[in-house]
Design a protein around this motif. Sequence first.
Motif, mmCIF file in Angstrom:
data_model
loop_
_atom_site.group_PDB
_atom_site.id
_atom_site.type_symbol
_atom_site.label_atom_id
_atom_site.label_comp_id
_atom_site.label_asym_id
_atom_site.label_seq_id
_atom_site.Cartn_x
_atom_site.Cartn_y
_atom_site.Cartn_z
ATOM 1 N N GLN A 60 40.127 38.460 37.243
ATOM 2 C CA GLN A 60 41.566 38.645 36.289
ATOM 3 C C GLN A 60 41.411 37.561 34.990
ATOM 4 O OE1 GLN A 60 44.100 36.865 39.328
ATOM 5 N NE2 GLN A 60 44.347 39.035 40.523
ATOM 6 N N ARG A 83 36.229 46.565 41.241
ATOM 7 C CA ARG A 83 36.906 45.693 41.920
ATOM 8 C C ARG A 83 37.724 47.245 42.873
ATOM 9 N NH1 ARG A 83 38.571 45.946 35.621
ATOM 10 N NH2 ARG A 83 39.324 43.134 35.335
ATOM 11 N N ILE A 88 43.193 40.960 46.696
ATOM 12 C CA ILE A 88 43.984 39.519 46.545
ATOM 13 C C ILE A 88 45.034 39.280 46.904
ATOM 14 C CG2 ILE A 88 44.515 39.951 44.203
ATOM 15 C CD1 ILE A 88 43.321 36.902 43.703
ATOM 16 N N TYR A 108 50.572 50.817 47.422
ATOM 17 C CA TYR A 108 49.386 50.155 46.417
ATOM 18 C C TYR A 108 48.134 50.885 46.791
ATOM 19 C CZ TYR A 108 45.987 46.454 45.538
ATOM 20 O OH TYR A 108 45.906 45.589 45.730
ATOM 21 N N ALA A 111 48.380 53.832 44.698
ATOM 22 C CA ALA A 111 47.561 53.013 43.317
ATOM 23 C C ALA A 111 45.902 52.683 43.427
ATOM 24 C CB ALA A 111 48.506 51.983 43.208
ATOM 25 N N ARG A 112 45.497 52.464 44.848
ATOM 26 C CA ARG A 112 44.425 52.109 44.430
ATOM 27 C C ARG A 112 43.202 53.266 44.639
ATOM 28 N NH1 ARG A 112 42.977 46.333 45.938
ATOM 29 N NH2 ARG A 112 40.525 47.522 46.052
ATOM 30 N N GLN B 7 46.741 57.888 40.898
ATOM 31 C CA GLN B 7 46.963 56.532 40.567
ATOM 32 C C GLN B 7 48.647 56.393 39.841
ATOM 33 O OE1 GLN B 7 43.267 55.664 38.990
ATOM 34 N NE2 GLN B 7 42.653 53.545 40.955
ATOM 35 N N VAL B 11 51.746 54.146 40.747
ATOM 36 C CA VAL B 11 52.257 53.169 40.284
ATOM 37 C C VAL B 11 53.584 53.563 39.902
ATOM 38 C CG1 VAL B 11 52.368 51.687 37.989
ATOM 39 C CG2 VAL B 11 49.938 52.535 39.295
ATOM 40 N N ILE B 81 52.945 40.522 41.172
ATOM 41 C CA ILE B 81 52.099 41.452 41.745
ATOM 42 C C ILE B 81 51.058 41.757 41.210
ATOM 43 C CG2 ILE B 81 53.223 44.280 42.288
ATOM 44 C CD1 ILE B 81 54.315 42.012 44.446
ATOM 45 N N GLU B 83 49.130 40.743 39.418
ATOM 46 C CA GLU B 83 47.610 40.745 39.822
ATOM 47 C C GLU B 83 46.699 41.162 41.231
ATOM 48 O OE1 GLU B 83 47.386 36.005 40.270
ATOM 49 O OE2 GLU B 83 48.620 36.091 38.905
ATOM 50 N N MET B 84 47.541 41.698 41.487
ATOM 51 C CA MET B 84 46.909 42.642 42.771
ATOM 52 C C MET B 84 46.235 44.533 41.915
ATOM 53 S SD MET B 84 49.686 42.499 46.234
ATOM 54 C CE MET B 84 48.338 42.526 47.325
ATOM 55 N N PHE B 85 46.990 44.546 41.356
ATOM 56 C CA PHE B 85 46.036 45.719 40.590
ATOM 57 C C PHE B 85 44.837 44.959 39.893
ATOM 58 C CE2 PHE B 85 50.772 47.079 41.422
ATOM 59 C CZ PHE B 85 50.405 48.438 42.206
ATOM 60 N N VAL B 86 45.032 44.056 38.577
ATOM 61 C CA VAL B 86 44.109 43.834 38.166
ATOM 62 C C VAL B 86 42.795 43.928 39.072
ATOM 63 C CG1 VAL B 86 42.664 42.006 36.861
ATOM 64 C CG2 VAL B 86 45.483 42.154 36.534
ATOM 65 N N THR B 87 43.439 43.700 40.153
ATOM 66 C CA THR B 87 41.955 43.332 41.725
ATOM 67 C C THR B 87 41.693 44.344 42.034
ATOM 68 O OG1 THR B 87 41.995 40.745 41.296
ATOM 69 C CG2 THR B 87 41.048 41.504 43.032
ATOM 70 N N SER B 88 41.714 45.783 41.779
ATOM 71 C CA SER B 88 41.947 47.342 42.420
ATOM 72 C C SER B 88 41.053 47.798 41.383
ATOM 73 C CB SER B 88 43.229 47.331 42.174
ATOM 74 O OG SER B 88 44.102 47.735 41.466
ATOM 75 N N PRO B 89 40.990 48.416 41.399
ATOM 76 C CA PRO B 89 39.659 50.139 41.115
ATOM 77 C C PRO B 89 41.146 50.352 39.959
ATOM 78 C CG PRO B 89 40.029 50.946 43.183
ATOM 79 C CD PRO B 89 40.830 49.428 42.826
ATOM 80 N N ILE B 90 42.374 50.397 39.549
ATOM 81 C CA ILE B 90 43.195 50.837 38.741
ATOM 82 C C ILE B 90 42.941 50.398 37.208
ATOM 83 C CG2 ILE B 90 45.429 49.597 39.042
ATOM 84 C CD1 ILE B 90 46.592 52.359 38.647
ATOM 85 N N TRP B 242 43.367 44.145 31.030
ATOM 86 C CA TRP B 242 43.858 43.280 32.629
ATOM 87 C C TRP B 242 42.689 41.767 33.088
ATOM 88 C CZ3 TRP B 242 46.886 45.167 34.643
ATOM 89 C CH2 TRP B 242 47.307 46.286 35.909
ATOM 90 N N ARG B 243 42.040 41.451 31.815
ATOM 91 C CA ARG B 243 41.783 40.082 31.810
ATOM 92 C C ARG B 243 41.923 39.061 31.123
ATOM 93 N NH1 ARG B 243 35.791 39.789 34.461
ATOM 94 N NH2 ARG B 243 34.919 40.941 32.600
#
Lengths: 310, 245
Positions: A60, A83, A88, A108, A111-112, B7, B11, B81, B83-90, B242-243
Amino acid sequence: MEPVISREPVISVTNLSKTYQNGARALDDVSLKVQPGEIFCLLGPNGAGKTTLVRILATQLLPSAGKVSVLGQDAIAHPELIREDMAIVPQEGRPGQDLNAWDYVYWYLRARGMVAREAAARTEATLKEMGLWEIRRTMTAKLSGGLRRRVLIAMAVATGAKLLFLDEPTVGLDPEARVATWDLIARLRKQATVVLTTHLMDEVEALADRIGILAQGRLVAMGTARELSRFVPSKTKVVLGEGLELPWLAARGEVAVRGRQVAVYPFDEAATREIIDRASSNGVSFAVAAVGLEDVYLRVVKEHGEVVAS
Amino acid sequence: MKRTLRQLWAVTMLFGIEWFRRWPIIIGLAIFPVAIYLVFFLFGGESVGKQVMYGMLIAGSITTGITSLAQCVVFTKSLRIQEMFVTSPISPLTYAFGIALSRLLPGLISTVLFMSVMLAVGYIEPAKVVVTLLLVEVSDILGAMLGFLVATYFPNPQHIGGLAAMLGFLLTMVPPVLYPLDVLPPTWQYAMGILPPTHAAHLLRAFNGVSENAALPVWVSALALLFFFVTSVYLVARRSRWREV
């Protein structure tokens, strides 16, 4: 012939530093490794750099210097490659108002990129495992803070990710919910490597395979709880009420004043007996206890210049 | 591609469901332009009322797009919330468009309700409903992208609502959206062309045959709207990283 089991670390951090754009130095030359299946706990006072470290590892935040390898990939150059296998629970993250636990976990997962059937099955299994099934249709606005937090944990856990980052996951939970969350985290060890940040010593003692202590952005101690106990000179401590002179105590052990109590880590058994005898004869309350992780933590952090509330 | 669409839909649903559940807001958004129309109709007659009604379609969509998306982006971030998407494949772009759609879909219901009123009073021909709706949605997406950009530059949850509302007000009250383009001198008509709602409203009125004796050609508005749309998509793609650094 026995198969060779690879113990390549899940996380490998080398000389990692982070200075924010406002000039604040959050991490300073941190190096560490986290092994597969470990629960690795990051301890440290507020502002020590725990969340910064977790956010860099979770792709992040970009570091200012250093190398970060996560799940065998360069996490700085190719975050997209890892990722998929990470999730997290952010510090102080909280779900919104007009959604329920099912919505959060199911959508969620979708979405992944998960297909509907698998997402639904995993959502059901996770909500049941986390004791959220009965309240799956209740809006999160009507849930207690602890249950809302558990919804976020369920979102991360349901992903089946190989690497989980839990940033202070039990903050604000009542003792019962906290213990339930610990049980869950302990069970996660079978499916994932967990990096957990916390302020709670009992949480670390209950869960950690290894512990890293951060102070002022530096990793000042790392090891198992047993290994870290070497930072304290004795295996026992004497906790005293007010009444004995500090110089006299300091001649017999390392002294730490904590509010209206004084903790003494005696140099040897004779010193322990002397302190107890004098406390008894002066009517000063005392207790002898085994040195715990909190003692280690307070000593290590104090040594590195942090102001720690006793 | 299939996975990306899945995806995007997820969302959209995750952040849109709550709006579908807030049905009084959806109905309120549909009633508001009708009320404005009635006021203008009563004091200015049918020709003024008709101008305002078309204007409200554009003004409503742009304002809703800006304010709701800006607030959604900032609050999603402040609730952490995101942040949970940043650390994900989306991807960030899928997330940004998903959030935009999550606001557009409930808004679309309001627009359809409002357009039903226009259809009932004969202000829109049935054959022109689809293209009209398309133009309104383009304005909506433009507004949403502007809202996203505002949120990325001014990420303070305490101010974002006010800032977005101000921008929405400026973009719909200053340019010829609620009033016809031809009330302005030709130079001003071109000057107002720097604001996207001018072109959206101009196109909408021209397509539906609402008289405007404007100096600004319709094809210029069409090209300008396309330019603003592509530019805002590009800017959103650039800003949706994202980052953090």
